[in-house]
Design a protein around this motif. Structure first.
Motif, PDB file in Angstrom:
ATOM      1  N   MET A 199      33.432  33.277  31.908  1.00 26.38           N
ATOM      2  CA  MET A 199      33.371  32.759  33.270  1.00 26.38           C
ATOM      3  C   MET A 199      34.327  31.573  33.394  1.00 26.38           C
ATOM      4  O   MET A 199      34.394  30.733  32.505  1.00 26.38           O
ATOM      5  CB  MET A 199      31.944  32.286  33.594  1.00 26.38           C
ATOM      6  CG  MET A 199      30.870  33.335  33.374  1.00 26.38           C
ATOM      7  SD  MET A 199      31.108  34.808  34.384  1.00 26.38           S
ATOM      8  CE  MET A 199      31.047  34.095  36.029  1.00 26.38           C
ATOM      9  N   LYS A 200      35.090  31.536  34.502  1.00 29.81           N
ATOM     10  CA  LYS A 200      35.998  30.407  34.736  1.00 29.81           C
ATOM     11  C   LYS A 200      35.834  29.899  36.157  1.00 29.81           C
ATOM     12  O   LYS A 200      35.812  30.686  37.109  1.00 29.81           O
ATOM     13  CB  LYS A 200      37.453  30.834  34.505  1.00 29.81           C
ATOM     14  CG  LYS A 200      37.812  31.050  33.040  1.00 29.81           C
ATOM     15  CD  LYS A 200      39.319  30.961  32.807  1.00 29.81           C
ATOM     16  CE  LYS A 200      39.662  31.047  31.330  1.00 29.81           C
ATOM     17  NZ  LYS A 200      41.073  30.740  31.047  1.00 29.81           N
ATOM     18  N   THR A 201      35.726  28.587  36.285  1.00 33.33           N
ATOM     19  CA  THR A 201      35.663  27.998  37.621  1.00 33.33           C
ATOM     20  C   THR A 201      37.041  28.051  38.261  1.00 33.33           C
ATOM     21  O   THR A 201      38.062  28.201  37.574  1.00 33.33           O
ATOM     22  CB  THR A 201      35.196  26.534  37.552  1.00 33.33           C
ATOM     23  OG1 THR A 201      36.182  25.772  36.819  1.00 33.33           O
ATOM     24  CG2 THR A 201      33.836  26.419  36.876  1.00 33.33           C
ATOM     25  N   ASP A 227      32.557  22.776  35.708  1.00 31.92           N
ATOM     26  CA  ASP A 227      31.281  23.147  35.089  1.00 31.92           C
ATOM     27  C   ASP A 227      30.362  21.943  34.923  1.00 31.92           C
ATOM     28  O   ASP A 227      29.144  22.080  34.876  1.00 31.92           O
ATOM     29  CB  ASP A 227      31.522  23.781  33.722  1.00 31.92           C
ATOM     30  CG  ASP A 227      31.424  25.300  33.795  1.00 31.92           C
ATOM     31  OD1 ASP A 227      30.823  25.800  34.772  1.00 31.92           O
ATOM     32  OD2 ASP A 227      31.949  25.977  32.901  1.00 31.92           O
ATOM     33  N   LYS A 287      32.808  30.540  40.525  1.00 32.88           N
ATOM     34  CA  LYS A 287      33.444  31.018  39.294  1.00 32.88           C
ATOM     35  C   LYS A 287      33.976  32.437  39.463  1.00 32.88           C
ATOM     36  O   LYS A 287      33.411  33.244  40.193  1.00 32.88           O
ATOM     37  CB  LYS A 287      32.449  31.001  38.131  1.00 32.88           C
ATOM     38  CG  LYS A 287      31.976  29.614  37.722  1.00 32.88           C
ATOM     39  CD  LYS A 287      31.031  29.705  36.522  1.00 32.88           C
ATOM     40  CE  LYS A 287      30.555  28.328  36.098  1.00 32.88           C
ATOM     41  NZ  LYS A 287      29.658  28.385  34.901  1.00 32.88           N
ATOM     42  N   CYS A 342      29.308  33.598  42.075  1.00 31.32           N
ATOM     43  CA  CYS A 342      30.155  34.414  41.207  1.00 31.32           C
ATOM     44  C   CYS A 342      31.043  35.339  42.024  1.00 31.32           C
ATOM     45  O   CYS A 342      30.554  36.195  42.766  1.00 31.32           O
ATOM     46  CB  CYS A 342      29.275  35.225  40.261  1.00 31.32           C
ATOM     47  SG  CYS A 342      30.238  36.216  39.111  1.00 31.32           S
TER      48      CYS A 342
END
Length: 614
Positions: A8-10, A161, A168, A56
Motif C-alpha cells: 500500500m502506498k499513500t 501514514d 492509498k 483505498c
C-alpha cells in the motif's frame, strides 16, 4: 530473481515519482460521472473516517523502466488524482509544492497540457477533450460544496501514514522478468482481474512474506521458499477447481459468480482476522486489505496463515460431503442465512450432533416461529406447524417467500427421512433453473389471451390427447367421461386445423378445464395444497396447462434424467393422494391430502423426542 511486489502506498509517497503511459495504452477517457463519483466517495470517507482509517484506490500496476514507472494498469485513476491535485495546487500552492509527473510515449503534448489545462484547446484532440472535461467537472463539483472542503480534502489526499486518515493506492510492482505488454493484455482481456482473490494470491506468493531459518544458507533458503510458493500455488488452484463444481458452489452460495470463487473462502477467513479496525466496511477490496495488514505483522507466517485458509475450506468440504449437513446448511443458505453465522454456530457447538441440533433450531425459528412473536414455545411446535402450513395462501404476496421456504423444506426433510438413500437436493439446479411457486391445478382465470399463446395451448392439448399413455389412462374413465374426452379431442383438432375466433377458443378452454379441473369453477385454490415448485422453463411453457399435461411434462423430464425435486415429482404422481383411481385429475381431496402430508412430515421430523430444542 525478484518476484512481483505488492504493498500500500499513500499519494504522498508518489509525489516525487515519474510515470509514463506506454504506447499500448489508450488515452485518458474517464467521464464526468466517474470523476464526480470518485470525489463523492473521498468526501464521504473524509467526513466519516476515524483517525486510523484510509480510503483505498483501486490497484495501479507498474514496472520500473530506467528512472520512470511504466503504468501497465491504473492510468485513469492516476490521471484523475493528478487533475484533482492540479486543481487544489492552484488554491494552495504552499501546501502542494509538487506532484508526480505523467508523460506519454506517443502523445508528448499531453504532458504539457496536463500541467496547464487550457479549455480553449479541448477540441484539438480527444485526449485534451477528456482531460479538460475532467477539470471542469472537478471545478463545478467544488463550487457546489462547502468552501472549507478543498482544504480538508487536500489534507486527506496528502496525509502520510503517520497522519491518518489518508488515501492509498494498491501498488502492484511487476518484477523485471515480467513482460508489461503481456500483463496489460491479460488484464484487459479479463483473465486475471485484480480483484480480492488475485491480490491476496500475490501476497501469499510474495517471497519476502516467508519466514526464513537463519541457520540455513542462502541457497537452501531460496529453495525452501520456492517450494513453498509452488505448494501454495498448486493448492490454491486445487481449491478454485473444487469450487468451480456448481454442486459445491451453489450449496454454499446463491451468488452467480464464475471466476475467483476462492474469494468466498478468503472472505470467511478474513472475517476471523483481528485487523479490520482501519478498513472501511464498504471497501470492495476489504478482504485484500485485511490480509495485507495481517501479514505485515512479524508474528504471522504466510505458511501458517495459508494453513488456516485451508482449514476453512476443509470445513466447507466436510459439510458438502456430509449428507445431513449438506441439506440443512444448503437450505439455510438459500433462505438467506449468512454462512459466517453458520461457521460461528459450528465453532460454538460441542460436537457434530450438537451442531446439527443447532442448525435444526435455526430452521425451526426461521420458518415456523413468528418473528413478531418469538416467545412461541417449542413445546407447542406441533400445533404451530399445523397452523402455519394450513394458513399459507398464494393470494398474499407477503407470504410468497414463506411458501417457497416451506416447499423447499418439504423436499429437504423428505430426503433426510430416507437416510439410506444417496439422493440429494440439487441446489445448483434450484438456483440456475429458477425453481419457483406454481399452482398444481391451473386457475380458470389464467386462460391465455394472446392468439399465439392460445395456439400453443391448443397444440399441448392435442399432443396430450393423442399420446398412447393418455389413451391407456382414459380407458379407466366412465362411459360419460370417455364420451366427453372424445368430444374435446374432436373440437380441439377442428380448431387447430383452421383459424378460430376468441369465443371458440374460450368455449373449448372452459370445456377442458371443467373436465380435467373439475373444481376450476369453485373459489380459486391458493392454499399450499395446490402449490409446488416448478422450474422457470416449465412454468413459462405450461402455466395455463391442465393438471394431466403438467403431470405428463414432469414424467417426461424425469424419464430424461432431468432434475425434478422429489416432492414435485411425488405430487404429479399423486403419491400423497389417498385416492389414486383418477390420475388425470387434481381434486380438492388431493390438495387436502398433500397439505396434510407436509404437516405430518414436518411434525414427525421436527417434533421427535430425539431432537432437543433447548
Amino acid at each position: 530473481m525478484q518476484d512481483n511486489q505488492l504493498e500500500m502506498k499513500t499519494i504522498s509517497d508518489l509525489l516525487d515519482e515519474q510515470f509514463f503511459i506506454p504506447a499500448y495504452q489508450r488515452g485518458y477517457r474517464w467521464t464526468t460521472r466517474q470523476v464526480t463519483d470518485l470525489l463523492n466517495d473521498i468526501k464521504e470517507f473524509q467526513y466519516k473516517a476515524k483517525k486510523s482509517e484510509f480510503y483505498c484506490l483501486q490497484p495501479i500496476v507498474v514496472k520500473k523502466n530506467e528512472d520512470k514507472w511504466e503504468v501497465v494498469d491504473g492510468q485513469q485513476r492516476l490521471t484523475t488524482i493528478y487533475i484533482i491535485l492540479n486543481y487544489l495546487q492552484e488554491l494552495f500552492p504552499k501546501v502542494i509544492k509538487s506532484c508526480y509527473q505523467l508523460s506519454y510515449e506517443t502523445r508528448a503534448d499531453s504532458e504539457a497540457f496536463l500541467k496547464k489545462i487550457n479549455n480553449d484547446l479541448a477540441k484539438n484532440n480527444i485526449d485534451y477533450f477528456h482531460i479538460s472535461n475532467a477539470k471542469v467537472a472537478i471545478e463545478e463539483w467544488f463550487d457546489d460544496e462547502d468552501p472549507m472542503l478543498p482544504f480538508k480534502l487536500t489534507q486527506t489526499l496528502l496525509n502520510s501514514d503517520d497522519i491518518e486518515p489518508n488515501v492509498k493506492f494498491i501498488w502492484y510492482e511487476l518484477s523485471e522478468h515480467e513482460n508489461a505488454t503481456e500483463v496489460f493484455t491479460r488484464l484487459n482481456m479479463g483473465k486475471i482481474p485484480l480483484v480480492n482473490a488475485e491480490l491476496v494470491k500475490a501476497l501469499f506468493l510474495k517471497s519476502s512474506n516467508f519466514k526464513r531459518n537463519e541457520n540455513q544458507n542462502n541457497e537452501n533458503k531460496s529453495i525452501i521458499v520456492d517450494l513453498e510458493q509452488v505448494k501454495i500455488s498448486q493448492e490454491w488452484d486445487s481449491i478454485e477447481k473444487s469450487l468451480q463444481d456448481d454442486a459445491f458452489w451453489y450449496f454454499l452460495s446463491k451468488e452467480d459468480k464464475r471466476d475467483n470463487r476462492i474469494e468466498f473462502v478468503l472472505d470467511l477467513r478474513a472475517a476471523q482476522l483481528d485487523c479490520a479496525n482501519n478498513i472501511l466496511e464498504s471497501d470492495k477490496l476489504r478482504t485484500f486489505l485485511q490480509f495485507s495488514s495481517w501479514l505485515e505483522s512479524d508474528d504471522i507466517d504466510v505458511s501458517d496463515e495459508w494453513l488456516e485458509i485451508k482449514r476453512v475450506f476443509m470445513v466447507l468440504e466436510e459439510w458438502f460431503n456430509d449428507r445431513s449437513l449438506y441439506h440443512l446448511i444448503g437450505y439455510l443458505i438459500h433462505q438467506g442465512h449468512d454462512i459466517k453465522d453458520i461457521l460461528k454456530t459450528r465453532n460454538n457447538s460441542h460436537s457434530k450432533s450438537d451442531f446439527r441440533t443447532r442448525l435444526l433450531n435455526k430452521i425451526i425459528q426461521s420458518i415456523f416461529i413468528d418473528s413478531q412473536n418469538p416467545s412461541q414455545s417449542f413445546e407447542k411446535l406441533e400445533s404451530i406447524i399445523e397452523t402455519l402450513v394450513s394458513s399459507l395462501s398464494y393470494e398474499s404476496n407477503k407470504q410468497h417467500n414463506q411458501i417457497r421456504g416451506v416447499l423447499l423444506l418439504f423436499n429437504i426433510v423428505s430426503l433426510l427421512n430416507s437416510p439410506s438413500s444417496n439422493a440429494r437436493f440439487e441446489f445448483e439446479r434450484y438456483k440456475l433453473d429458477e425453481w419457483d411457486i406454481e399452482h398444481i391445478r391451473s386457475v380458470a382465470s389464467d386462460m391465455p389471451k394472446n392468439p399465439k399463446l392460445q395456439a400453443q395451448w391448443l397444440e399441448q392439448i392435442i399432443d396430450y390427447i393423442s399420446d398412447d399413455d393418455t389413451l391407456d389412462q382414459e380407458k379407466r374413465l366412465s362411459d360419460k367421461q370417455s364420451t366427453e374426452a372424445q368430444l374435446i379431442k374432436e373440437q380441439a383438432t377442428s380448431l387447430n386445423r383452421s383459424s378460430f375466433k376468441y369465443s371458440q377458443f374460450e368455449e373449448l378452454y372452459q370445456r377442458v378445464t371443467q373436465f380435467y379441473n373439475p373444481s376450476s369453477d369453485d373459489e380459486v385454490d391458493n392454499s399450499i395444497g395446490n402449490l409446488t415448485l416448478l422450474d422457470s422453463g416449465t412454468n413459462r411453457s405450461y402455466k395455463n396447462a391442465i393438471f394431466p399435461i403438467k403431470r405428463k411434462c414432469i414424467i417426461e423430464l424425469d424419464k430424461q434424467a432431468t432434475y425434478v425435486p422429489l416432492c414435485t415429482k411425488n405430487v404429479f404422481l399423486k403419491y400423497y393422494s389417498k385416492n389414486v383411481d383418477e390420475m388425470l385429475f387434481w381434486k380438492d381431496k388431493d390438495s387436502s391430502d398433500y397439505q396434510q402430508a407436509m404437516i405430518d412430515t414436518f411434525t414427525d421430523f421436527f417434533c421427535s423426542k430425539e431432537l432437543n430444542h433447548g
